[in-house]
Scaffold this motif. Structure first.
Motif, PDB file in Angstrom:
ATOM      1  N   GLU A   1      79.536  22.405  81.217  1.00 35.60           N
ATOM      2  CA  GLU A   1      80.349  22.581  82.426  1.00 35.60           C
ATOM      3  C   GLU A   1      80.626  24.056  82.685  1.00 35.60           C
ATOM      4  O   GLU A   1      80.562  24.523  83.828  1.00 35.60           O
TER       5      GLU A   1
ATOM      6  N   CYS B   1      88.410  14.549  81.620  1.00 35.91           N
ATOM      7  CA  CYS B   1      87.229  13.682  81.649  1.00 35.91           C
ATOM      8  C   CYS B   1      87.648  12.251  81.365  1.00 35.91           C
ATOM      9  O   CYS B   1      88.245  11.971  80.327  1.00 35.91           O
TER      10      CYS B   1
ATOM     11  N   CYS C   1      81.649  16.583  86.584  1.00 37.31           N
ATOM     12  CA  CYS C   1      82.981  17.167  86.370  1.00 37.31           C
ATOM     13  C   CYS C   1      83.083  18.534  87.031  1.00 37.31           C
ATOM     14  O   CYS C   1      84.130  18.895  87.577  1.00 37.31           O
TER      15      CYS C   1
ATOM     16  N   HIS D   1      79.133  18.615  76.444  1.00 37.73           N
ATOM     17  CA  HIS D   1      79.608  18.387  77.813  1.00 37.73           C
ATOM     18  C   HIS D   1      80.382  19.570  78.411  1.00 37.73           C
ATOM     19  O   HIS D   1      80.023  20.082  79.467  1.00 37.73           O
ATOM     20  N   HIS D   2      81.439  20.007  77.729  1.00 37.79           N
ATOM     21  CA  HIS D   2      82.259  21.068  78.324  1.00 37.79           C
ATOM     22  C   HIS D   2      81.572  22.431  78.277  1.00 37.79           C
ATOM     23  O   HIS D   2      81.767  23.265  79.162  1.00 37.79           O
TER      24      HIS D   2
HETATM   25 ZN    ZN Z   1      83.616  15.508  82.046  1.00 40.47          ZN
END
Ligand code: ZN
Length: 491
Positions: A255, A31, A226, A251-252
């Motif tokens: 994802e 990222c 992402c 965030h992850h």
């Molecule tokens: Zn990212």
């Protein structure tokens, strides 16, 4: 090919032997920055950590495709998906086009990375250039029943997903915990549950960055980019995904949920996270007035800094800590790093002056292997550096005449430092500024001409001719005039 590299996989919470899915190819996604301000220390650590990995994997013989994205849309101020877009806000305040803001800070980011000797990634995709891919991803998640449309926005249905899968698999949270710690913000009535996150946001009339979509004019949620760009450039399953620990949740985590909701399984094999930086023991933050830009480090212009620090000092200091430990910046610690790096480069310079003997009284062969072992142990750069310091002491001993080294061992030692200090740790000699070099070179030529004049006055024609001929051969034009000697370098 050497294959002993183990890396700590945040997803499995243990060190694992690194086995690429399609050796010799390795896919790696990290990222990148949201480009709405100058690059600061927080940007330097992930860049240097994954540069170290990129360099090492490349050295081991892998063909690495390294993707580091640029976030230029969709990163909102509050919890990433509420409030104003960070770039649009900067554009509004500065009366610029959003893409002018992006261009301005991206150039500065690249300059800072260059100074830190961070190699450019193989691909640097922009979120705003991949709106179609992100809309596709949102459609797949909707089709699979893990998202819903609300007032022209699309939200990920976290409780529904959590019934079939585990939301929190990366961060180790369970959903109840997450619900309890999630604030319900104003304007979130659109969400069925405060833990749901935006996949696509309906654009309000004042929002300047928006695109058409099946759900109306809007823009993608931050987490989408992402997943969409990783899949586009590295495939539905790829080797490594990295970033700072601050990105682990949400965030992850989001994802992973997006990938599983879209394609039925996870996209990433190894998750890697670098730890955070503190300044004088404090977390970095706007409210602490300790957000130091990289340029301010290089120029020494921030009030918290006692002096300027060379980019290589910053890089060396970051690498002196393992990437999974915190690093605390202070003037004292940086000055110690500066001295340490100087000691190291002086020893490496000494290598050039050593005259080999018939036999060695030192063991140099184990140094290379020890450095490899440390790198293979989850990129343990501080241990590599400590081995190189041991080697530096040995070099200084040989240079002082207290030990001997054979030609073969001397070559081995030079090769080990070139490989680990320069190629893998990515340090480079501090060559000073252009201005500094220019002055030094003028002084050197002036001194030679002064010595020639002295020789001439003493009628030592051999020496005076020798100096003149050598300078002419090196490309200088020398003119003796009645007012003295002038010189210039022929182009
Ligand atoms: Zn990212």
């Amino acid at each position: 090919m050497r294959n002993k590299l183990t890396i700590y996989n945040t997803r499995s919470r243990k060190k694992e032997l690194f086995i690429p899915l399609h050796a010799p190819h390795v896919g790696m996604y990290v990222c990148g920055p949201t480009v709405y301000g100058d690059a600061h220390l927080g940007h330097a650590r992930p860049a240097i950590t994954f540069d170290l990995l990129f360099r090492y994997l490349t050295h081991l013989g892998y063909k690495v495709r390294y993707v580091r994205n640029i976030t230029d849309v969709g990163h909102l101020e509050h919890d990433a998906d509420e409030g104003e877009d960070k770039i649009a806000k900067k554009a509004r305040l500065e009366q610029l086009e959003p893409m002018e803001v992006v261009q301005h800070y991206l150039i500065r980011y690249h300059q800072a990375m260059d100074a830190l000797n961070v190699l450019p990634p193989s691909i640097e995709p922009h979120a705003s250039g991949h709106i179609i891919e992100q809309i596709e991803l949102v459609k797949e998640i909707l089709d699979n029943g893990y998202a819903y449309v609300s007032n022209g926005s699309v939200y990920f249905d976290v409780p529904k997903y959590n019934k079939d899968h585990h939301y929190g698999i990366l961060s180790g949270r369970n959903l109840d915990e997450t619900i309890n710690t999630t604030r319900a913000l104003d304007g979130q009535e659109e969400k069925h549950n405060p833990v749901d996150f935006a996949l696509w946001k309906h654009a309000q009339p004042e929002h300047i960055m928006h695109w058409p979509s099946p759900w109306g004019e809007g823009f993608p949620g931050w987490h989408c980019e992402c997943t969409a760009m990783g899949r586009k450039y590295l495939g539905a399953r790829f080797d490594i995904h990295g970033g700072g620990m601050d990105l682990l949740f949400p965030h992850h985590e989001c994802e992973i949920a997006q990938a599983v909701a879209a394609q039925g399984d996870e996209m990433v094999h190894y998750w890697m996270h670098n730890n955070m930086i503190t300044i004088n023991g404090q977390k970095m933050g706007k409210s602490y007035h300790n957000f130091i830009n990289l340029d301010e480090f290089f120029n020494g212009t921030h009030p918290l800094l006692e002096q300027a620090y060379d980019p290589m000092t910053i890089r060396f200091f970051i690498l002196q800590a393992h990437y999974r430990s915190t690093v605390d910046f202070s003037n004292e610690a940086l000055q110690a790093a500066e001295k340490g790096l100087q000691r190291m480069t002086e020893a490496v310079d000494n290598l050039e002056r050593i005259i080999p003997s018939a036999a060695s009284s030192v063991d140099v062969k184990s140094l290379r292997e020890k450095c490899y072992e440390a790198m293979d142990d989850d990129l343990n750069s501080p241990i590599v550096i400590s081995h190189l310091f041991d080697g530096a002491r040995m070099i200084n001993n040989i240079a002082a005449g207290n030990a001997t080294i054979s030609q073969e061992d001397l070559d081995e030692l030079k090769g080990t430092y070139r490989l680990f200090l320069y190629d893998i740790l990515g340090l480079k000699k501090n060559t000073g500024s252009d201005e500094h070099r220019e002055t030094a070179y003028h002084k050197a030529v002036d001194l030679l001409l002064e010595l020639r004049m002295k020789a001439k006055n003493e009628k030592d024609w051999a020496t005076s001719d020798k100096i003149r001929n050598a300078l002419v051969e090196a490309g200088f034009e020398i003119k003796d005039t009645k007012d003295g000697v002038t010189w210039r370098l022929n182009q």
